[in-house]
Design an enzyme around this catalytic site. Structure first.
Site, short mmCIF file in Angstrom:
data_model
loop_
_atom_site.label_atom_id
_atom_site.label_comp_id
_atom_site.label_asym_id
_atom_site.label_seq_id
_atom_site.Cartn_x
_atom_site.Cartn_y
_atom_site.Cartn_z
N SER A 136 0.85 -1.19 0.00
CA SER A 136 0.00 0.00 0.00
C SER A 136 0.89 1.24 0.00
O SER A 136 2.03 1.21 0.49
CB SER A 136 -0.89 0.01 1.25
OG SER A 136 -1.49 1.27 1.44
N TYR A 149 -2.12 -0.41 10.36
CA TYR A 149 -2.11 -0.79 8.95
C TYR A 149 -0.83 -0.29 8.27
O TYR A 149 -0.19 -1.03 7.52
CB TYR A 149 -3.34 -0.21 8.26
CG TYR A 149 -3.47 -0.55 6.79
CD1 TYR A 149 -3.95 -1.80 6.40
CD2 TYR A 149 -3.12 0.36 5.82
CE1 TYR A 149 -4.08 -2.11 5.05
CE2 TYR A 149 -3.24 0.05 4.47
CZ TYR A 149 -3.72 -1.18 4.09
OH TYR A 149 -3.84 -1.50 2.75
#
Length: 261
Positions: A136, A149
Site C-alpha cells: 500500500s 495498517y
C-alpha cells in the site's frame, strides 16, 4: 514473466481486488489456485473462470492453514505466489482494541511472510518463479488514523526489499506493489467519508489489477501506483518533516472521521 504458462496461487481471491485479479490473470492465460475464507464466493469465482482455476478455503492466520495452503500450492505446481490477502482498520490508535491491531498485523504482515517461507524452497526449484506482495502507499507514506495498517504495510515493503536482495542470485523475482486507495468493499463508510473530505482519489479494482498484471509481466522491482501519492511517498523517504507538516494541517479532519469509525 510469461503469464501464458504461469500457475499462480492468489490469496485474498474472494475480495474486490482479488476477484478482478483472478479474471485478468485468467484472461492472460494463467492457471489459478484461489485462496480465501469465503467458500461460497470462491466457488462462484472458480465456476466463472473455467477449467484452469481451482480453490482452497484456508485461514492464513493459523499454522495449519498455512500448511494446508502450501501443500495445495505444491500439488497445483505453482510458480507464482501473489500475497494479496489483507484487511484495513481505520481509527485512532489509542481507541483501537488490541484484538483489531493484532489481526491487522497478522493478516497483512505475518501471514504473507509465513506463506512465503513455506513455499520458498518450492519456488526456488522452478525454472522461473515470482513472489508478488500487494502492499500500500501507506507502507511508504504512513498515515494518521492507519497506524497499525501503515506499520504492517511498511513491514511488508521492508520484507520484500530484503528478500529481493537475498534472492538476487536465484531465478525467483520478488515484486512489491503499492497501490493507493482502492474502491472496494474493504473500505468502511468512515474511510469513504474521509477520502471525500480529503479529496483523496480511489482507483477501481479493475485499474489496479491491470497495473498488477503489467508489473508481473515486467517481472521485477517495486512499483507505486497513483500520482501525487507516488511523489509524496518518495518525499516522505527523503524529507519526512515536510510530510509531517503537510498532514498536520489535515489532522483535525482525520481525527473527526477516525473518532466516528
Amino acid at each position: 514473466m510469461q503469464l501464458e504458462n504461469a500457475r499462480i496461487l492468489l490469496t485474498g481471491a474472494s475480495g474486490g481486488l482479488g476477484q478482478e485479479l483472478a479474471q485478468q490473470l485468467t484472461d492472460a492465460g494463467a492457471a489459478l489456485l484461489l485462496a480465501g475464507r469465503d467458500s461460497g464466493r470462491l466457488g462462484s469465482l472458480v465456476a466463472s473462470l473455467g477449467p484452469g482455476a481451482a480453490s482452497i478455503c484456508a485461514d492464513l492466520g493459523r499454522p495449519d492453514g498455512i500448511a494446508a495452503l502450501a501443500g495445495a500450492a505444491r500439488e497445483f505446481d505453482i510458480n507464482v505466489l501473489i500475497n494479496n490477502a489483507g484487511i484495513g482498520a481505520f481509527g485512532l490508535f489509542e481507541h483501537q482494541d488490541w484484538a483489531t491491531i493484532e489481526q491487522v498485523l497478522a493478516t497483512n504482515l505475518e501471514a504473507p511472510i509465513h506463506l512465503t517461507q513455506a513455499l520458498l524452497p518450492w519456488l526456488k526449484a522452478q525454472p522461473q518463479a515470482a513472489i508478488v506482495n500487494i502492499g500500500s502507499t501507506f507502507g511508504s507514506l504512513p498515515f494518521p488514523g492507519f497506524a497499525a495498517y501503515s506499520a504492517a504495510k511498511a513491514g511488508l515493503r521492508g520484507f520484500s526489499q530484503a528478500l529481493r536482495r537475498e534472492l538476487a542470485d536465484s531465478l525467483v523475482a520478488v515484486i512489491h506493489l503499492a497501490p493507493r486507495a482502492i474502491d472496494t468493499p474493504l473500505n468502511s463508510d468512515a474511510v469513504k467519508a474521509l477520502n471525500r473530505a480529503l479529496k483523496n482519489h480511489s482507483d477501481s479494482a479493475e485499474e489496479v489489477a491491470r497495473q498488477v498484471v503489467r508489473a508481473l509481466r515486467r517481472g521485477h522491482g517495486e512499483h507505486h501506483f497513483g500520482f501525487p501519492e507516488r511523489l509524496f511517498a518518495w518525499l516522505n523517504g527523503v524529507a519526512p518533516s515536510l510530510i509531517d507538516r503537510g498532514l498536520a494541517g489535515k489532522l483535525a479532519i482525520i481525527k473527526q472521521h477516525g473518532s466516528s469509525s
